[in-house]
Design a protein around this motif. Sequence first.
Motif, PDB file in Angstrom:
ATOM      1  N   GLY A 123       0.846  -1.183   0.000  1.00  9.21           N
ATOM      2  CA  GLY A 123       0.000   0.000   0.000  1.00  9.21           C
ATOM      3  C   GLY A 123       0.881   1.232   0.000  1.00  9.21           C
ATOM      4  N   ARG A 124       0.333   2.339   0.459  1.00 11.64           N
ATOM      5  CA  ARG A 124       1.108   3.562   0.507  1.00 11.64           C
ATOM      6  C   ARG A 124       2.292   3.396   1.455  1.00 11.64           C
ATOM      7  NH1 ARG A 124      -2.281   7.507   3.028  1.00 11.64           N
ATOM      8  NH2 ARG A 124      -0.619   9.019   2.861  1.00 11.64           N
ATOM      9  N   MET A 125       3.351   4.140   1.164  1.00  9.87           N
ATOM     10  CA  MET A 125       4.515   4.219   2.057  1.00  9.87           C
ATOM     11  C   MET A 125       5.049   2.842   2.438  1.00  9.87           C
ATOM     12  SD  MET A 125       3.100   7.214   4.519  1.00  9.87           S
ATOM     13  CE  MET A 125       2.475   8.746   3.824  1.00  9.87           C
ATOM     14  N   LEU A 149       2.922  17.312 -13.290  1.00  9.21           N
ATOM     15  CA  LEU A 149       3.272  16.371 -12.222  1.00  9.21           C
ATOM     16  C   LEU A 149       2.478  16.566 -10.927  1.00  9.21           C
ATOM     17  CD1 LEU A 149       7.173  15.992 -12.148  1.00  9.21           C
ATOM     18  CD2 LEU A 149       5.486  14.398 -12.994  1.00  9.21           C
ATOM     19  N   PRO A 150       2.353  17.816 -10.430  1.00  9.74           N
ATOM     20  CA  PRO A 150       1.724  17.962  -9.109  1.00  9.74           C
ATOM     21  C   PRO A 150       0.255  17.551  -9.088  1.00  9.74           C
ATOM     22  CG  PRO A 150       2.942  19.951  -9.716  1.00  9.74           C
ATOM     23  CD  PRO A 150       2.875  19.091 -10.940  1.00  9.74           C
ATOM     24  N   PRO A 153      -1.637  13.225  -7.879  1.00  7.92           N
ATOM     25  CA  PRO A 153      -2.395  12.643  -6.769  1.00  7.92           C
ATOM     26  C   PRO A 153      -3.918  12.706  -6.958  1.00  7.92           C
ATOM     27  CG  PRO A 153      -0.634  14.037  -5.928  1.00  7.92           C
ATOM     28  CD  PRO A 153      -0.690  14.254  -7.417  1.00  7.92           C
ATOM     29  N   THR A 156      -5.695   9.398  -7.620  1.00  8.29           N
ATOM     30  CA  THR A 156      -6.103   8.550  -6.505  1.00  8.29           C
ATOM     31  C   THR A 156      -7.567   8.811  -6.162  1.00  8.29           C
ATOM     32  OG1 THR A 156      -3.883   8.589  -5.558  1.00  8.29           O
ATOM     33  CG2 THR A 156      -5.670   7.998  -4.074  1.00  8.29           C
ATOM     34  N   LEU A 194      -3.258   2.911  -4.497  1.00 10.19           N
ATOM     35  CA  LEU A 194      -1.880   3.406  -4.491  1.00 10.19           C
ATOM     36  C   LEU A 194      -1.582   3.989  -5.869  1.00 10.19           C
ATOM     37  CD1 LEU A 194       1.004   3.513  -3.219  1.00 10.19           C
ATOM     38  CD2 LEU A 194       1.385   1.263  -4.212  1.00 10.19           C
ATOM     39  N   THR A 195      -1.299   5.271  -5.914  1.00 13.29           N
ATOM     40  CA  THR A 195      -1.008   5.900  -7.202  1.00 13.29           C
ATOM     41  C   THR A 195       0.472   6.209  -7.298  1.00 13.29           C
ATOM     42  OG1 THR A 195      -3.196   6.861  -7.292  1.00 13.29           O
ATOM     43  CG2 THR A 195      -1.544   7.846  -8.711  1.00 13.29           C
ATOM     44  N   GLU A 196       1.112   5.648  -8.311  1.00 14.51           N
ATOM     45  CA  GLU A 196       2.529   5.901  -8.537  1.00 14.51           C
ATOM     46  C   GLU A 196       2.701   6.462  -9.937  1.00 14.51           C
ATOM     47  OE1 GLU A 196       4.812   2.741  -5.804  1.00 14.51           O
ATOM     48  OE2 GLU A 196       3.823   1.831  -7.515  1.00 14.51           O
ATOM     49  N   LEU A 197       3.847   7.047 -10.191  1.00  7.38           N
ATOM     50  CA  LEU A 197       4.044   7.577 -11.537  1.00  7.38           C
ATOM     51  C   LEU A 197       5.490   7.476 -11.972  1.00  7.38           C
ATOM     52  CD1 LEU A 197       5.463  10.668 -11.530  1.00  7.38           C
ATOM     53  CD2 LEU A 197       3.275  11.231 -10.528  1.00  7.38           C
ATOM     54  N   LEU A 289       4.285  13.567   7.530  1.00  7.61           N
ATOM     55  CA  LEU A 289       5.636  13.084   7.827  1.00  7.61           C
ATOM     56  C   LEU A 289       6.256  13.898   8.951  1.00  7.61           C
ATOM     57  CD1 LEU A 289       7.253  12.243   4.374  1.00  7.61           C
ATOM     58  CD2 LEU A 289       6.565  10.692   6.201  1.00  7.61           C
ATOM     59  N   TYR A 319      -1.216  17.698   1.919  1.00  5.52           N
ATOM     60  CA  TYR A 319      -0.953  17.038   0.640  1.00  5.52           C
ATOM     61  C   TYR A 319      -0.817  15.537   0.800  1.00  5.52           C
ATOM     62  CZ  TYR A 319      -0.310  21.643  -1.324  1.00  5.52           C
ATOM     63  OH  TYR A 319      -0.525  22.924  -1.739  1.00  5.52           O
ATOM     64  N   SER A 320      -0.400  15.116   1.968  1.00  7.03           N
ATOM     65  CA  SER A 320      -0.119  13.704   2.161  1.00  7.03           C
ATOM     66  C   SER A 320      -0.142  13.424   3.656  1.00  7.03           C
ATOM     67  CB  SER A 320       1.266  13.395   1.576  1.00  7.03           C
ATOM     68  OG  SER A 320       1.542  12.038   1.688  1.00  7.03           O
TER      69      SER A 320
ATOM     70  N   TYR B 104      12.925   0.764  -8.469  1.00  4.69           N
ATOM     71  CA  TYR B 104      11.617   0.328  -7.972  1.00  4.69           C
ATOM     72  C   TYR B 104      11.783  -0.752  -6.912  1.00  4.69           C
ATOM     73  CZ  TYR B 104       6.676  -0.508  -7.814  1.00  4.69           C
ATOM     74  OH  TYR B 104       5.389  -0.587  -7.363  1.00  4.69           O
ATOM     75  N   LEU B 149       7.977  17.117  -6.253  1.00  2.00           N
ATOM     76  CA  LEU B 149       8.027  16.647  -7.644  1.00  2.00           C
ATOM     77  C   LEU B 149       8.464  17.712  -8.650  1.00  2.00           C
ATOM     78  CD1 LEU B 149       4.837  14.458  -8.287  1.00  2.00           C
ATOM     79  CD2 LEU B 149       7.171  13.722  -7.984  1.00  2.00           C
ATOM     80  N   PRO B 150       7.891  18.920  -8.593  1.00  2.05           N
ATOM     81  CA  PRO B 150       8.217  19.869  -9.667  1.00  2.05           C
ATOM     82  C   PRO B 150       9.683  20.300  -9.685  1.00  2.05           C
ATOM     83  CG  PRO B 150       6.251  20.546  -8.470  1.00  2.05           C
ATOM     84  CD  PRO B 150       6.873  19.443  -7.686  1.00  2.05           C
ATOM     85  N   LEU B 197      11.933   9.990 -13.252  1.00  2.00           N
ATOM     86  CA  LEU B 197      11.641   9.771 -11.837  1.00  2.00           C
ATOM     87  C   LEU B 197      10.493   8.800 -11.653  1.00  2.00           C
ATOM     88  CD1 LEU B 197       8.893  11.472 -10.785  1.00  2.00           C
ATOM     89  CD2 LEU B 197      10.393  13.385 -11.253  1.00  2.00           C
ATOM     90  N   GLN B 198      10.478   8.238 -10.471  1.00  2.00           N
ATOM     91  CA  GLN B 198       9.364   7.418 -10.008  1.00  2.00           C
ATOM     92  C   GLN B 198       8.849   8.065  -8.732  1.00  2.00           C
ATOM     93  OE1 GLN B 198      10.883   3.468  -9.366  1.00  2.00           O
ATOM     94  NE2 GLN B 198      11.179   3.058 -11.537  1.00  2.00           N
ATOM     95  N   ALA B 199       7.535   8.167  -8.616  1.00  2.00           N
ATOM     96  CA  ALA B 199       6.972   8.812  -7.442  1.00  2.00           C
ATOM     97  C   ALA B 199       5.750   8.058  -6.958  1.00  2.00           C
ATOM     98  CB  ALA B 199       6.585  10.251  -7.765  1.00  2.00           C
ATOM     99  N   GLU B 200       5.463   8.224  -5.672  1.00  2.00           N
ATOM    100  CA  GLU B 200       4.220   7.708  -5.107  1.00  2.00           C
ATOM    101  C   GLU B 200       3.364   8.924  -4.810  1.00  2.00           C
ATOM    102  OE1 GLU B 200       4.559   4.893  -1.784  1.00  2.00           O
ATOM    103  OE2 GLU B 200       2.859   5.924  -0.901  1.00  2.00           O
ATOM    104  N   ALA B 201       2.321   9.097  -5.618  1.00  2.00           N
ATOM    105  CA  ALA B 201       1.467  10.295  -5.517  1.00  2.00           C
ATOM    106  C   ALA B 201       2.356  11.529  -5.540  1.00  2.00           C
ATOM    107  CB  ALA B 201       0.576  10.223  -4.302  1.00  2.00           C
ATOM    108  N   ASP B 202       2.499  12.233  -4.432  1.00  2.00           N
ATOM    109  CA  ASP B 202       3.246  13.493  -4.461  1.00  2.00           C
ATOM    110  C   ASP B 202       4.648  13.365  -3.869  1.00  2.00           C
ATOM    111  OD1 ASP B 202       2.367  12.982  -1.956  1.00  2.00           O
ATOM    112  OD2 ASP B 202       1.959  15.064  -1.455  1.00  2.00           O
ATOM    113  N   GLN B 203       5.119  12.142  -3.676  1.00  2.00           N
ATOM    114  CA  GLN B 203       6.442  11.980  -3.071  1.00  2.00           C
ATOM    115  C   GLN B 203       7.394  11.237  -4.000  1.00  2.00           C
ATOM    116  OE1 GLN B 203       5.274  10.381   0.907  1.00  2.00           O
ATOM    117  NE2 GLN B 203       6.413  12.205   1.537  1.00  2.00           N
TER     118      GLN B 203
END
Lengths: 327, 327
Positions: A123-125, A149-150, A153, A156, A194-197, A289, A319-320, B104, B149-150, B197-203
Amino acid sequence: MQSEIRKKLLDAFSNNEDQYLSGQTLADTIGCSRTAIWKHIEELRKDGFELEAIRNKGYRIVKTPERVSADEIRLGLKTKYLGQSIHYEDAVDSTQRVAHRLAYDQSMEGTVVVAEEQTLGRGRMERKWYSPKYTGIWMSIILRPKIPLPKAPQLTLIAAVAVVQAIEELTELTPQIKWPNDILINGKKMTGILTELQAEADQINSVIIGMGINVNQKLEDFPIELREIATSLAIEQGVYFSRSAIIRSVLTHLEKLYFIYIEKGFFPIKILWESYAISIGKTIKARTLSNVIEGKALGITDDGVLRIEDHSGEIHYIYSADIELSE
Amino acid sequence: MQSEIRKKLLDAFSNNEDQYLSGQTLADTIGCSRTAIWKHIEELRKDGFELEAIRNKGYRIVKTPERVSADEIRLGLKTKYLGQSIHYEDAVDSTQRVAHRLAYDQSMEGTVVVAEEQTLGRGRMERKWYSPKYTGIWMSIILRPKIPLPKAPQLTLIAAVAVVQAIEELTELTPQIKWPNDILINGKKMTGILTELQAEADQINSVIIGMGINVNQKLEDFPIELREIATSLAIEQGVYFSRSAIIRSVLTHLEKLYFIYIEKGFFPIKILWESYAISIGKTIKARTLSNVIEGKALGITDDGVLRIEDHSGEIHYIYSADIELSE
């Protein structure tokens, strides 16, 4: 109340595993007619259960509707992109990992990875997601939106609305969304998203939406530590569901919402999302965090960012975070 | 002017491939003493060339310094993170693809992938990057910065400064940076940088910096269509370079700059970057996905975004484009 009988019927079989139960015994246990029992047995068969019937002994469930296949998902799927390419796997470490590779290797938008089992579902994190065989929907969807990019999220939240709409369409249940990525039924977690990019500098290459939907688990299928906080559609409604029908419905709703989003932006989604959100107007604790913010959840911004008003009246933009209802 | 003799020496050998050249012939051709020839032959040997010497026939190059190894890179590498884990591959589709998978799968920050050859080397926007065996540095570096991210495209600029500093340290050449990701020598492309890059939502989960550095190619090693626009360190300075020394130097400079960036932000990098930039103050054409902007390049913002003033005096902020010098 058909489902009530069905639930009791399945309970009776599952309490007497591998034993034959006569129509009369079942009718007595459940408190209905033998005709009703016969009718529900036929319905179970239609839904993919294999039942053995032996004269003078009764019925026994030989096989529950287990496997999903790519063909079964495709059957009747009317989407334009989502699910037009389906990678079905029996067991994978995680569908996200498989989808990441496919996405990097230029697989088409809408490619879907479905697995019967994840050995390292996440899942997340980096949190573990429990994803045993044949019981849930472990799925990752590759999108390639041309958005900054921003804004990623937001996907999700779009996916959460799609799952809620699918559940509402196919069940009698009322799911609620807990920002940002949990879908609850009766306060217990039924779905995680879980959204990744992947991006090249400032341009999104792919967004990979992973979802774990608990469908046909029984309570005892969950590890003890999850039984208080997790649930499945089967537990809540007392019937088994066709996972492929749910997958089709999620893909259909997601595609519709995604097209709206690409054309009109996040605002129409925000309205839908807030209508399903559990926390709006309530006092919540948001663990980020760096700190913990407690206050009233006012809603989300037009960008999908959570707004909380703390006790001094200050507005925080989150944001998170992990959200906890304070009541 | 030592390198002048060395350049002519290598030219002489490469113009008479597989033939023996006597010390006297070489001295006559190059216009120096036989002692100087002898001295340079010894230097070539030290640099990894294998030379055969046969009495009454002369010298012949048997083997140029070809392969790099992870051990060779590590030897003398004094970085804290970068290159502490090195994945050396003989041939890969692309080091970025390998690094994406490693990233990853939670490989440590600073993991480096180096390959002798890329069969599907890529630059920005899916453009092919020509990466033949044993001649250049095809390398990807995994970082895990905790930045929004940006800001990720800033790492392209940081990497460009690191490469320029390494080239300045180890060669007599003066590289220049063309925003955002090209490093030129005498107007020809010597290095390309690709930041993904690879990101999870905004991280951000990982930033993967790929670089292709043309080191030891001869002009005839490039396909005809690239000979006017691409170059290598060897072509420009007339000597072969140790690729592992360059890799070490790039990693060392990159780590130093990265630490500064994490601690103090982009501003100190911006100053360095602008001091190496070819386009600042010049008239340029910026081709974005949607249009073409022509004007004077004013510099980059504190975030690394290119500022162009067009002929009407309007300032444009360019996040992503191809740049062409108009003069």
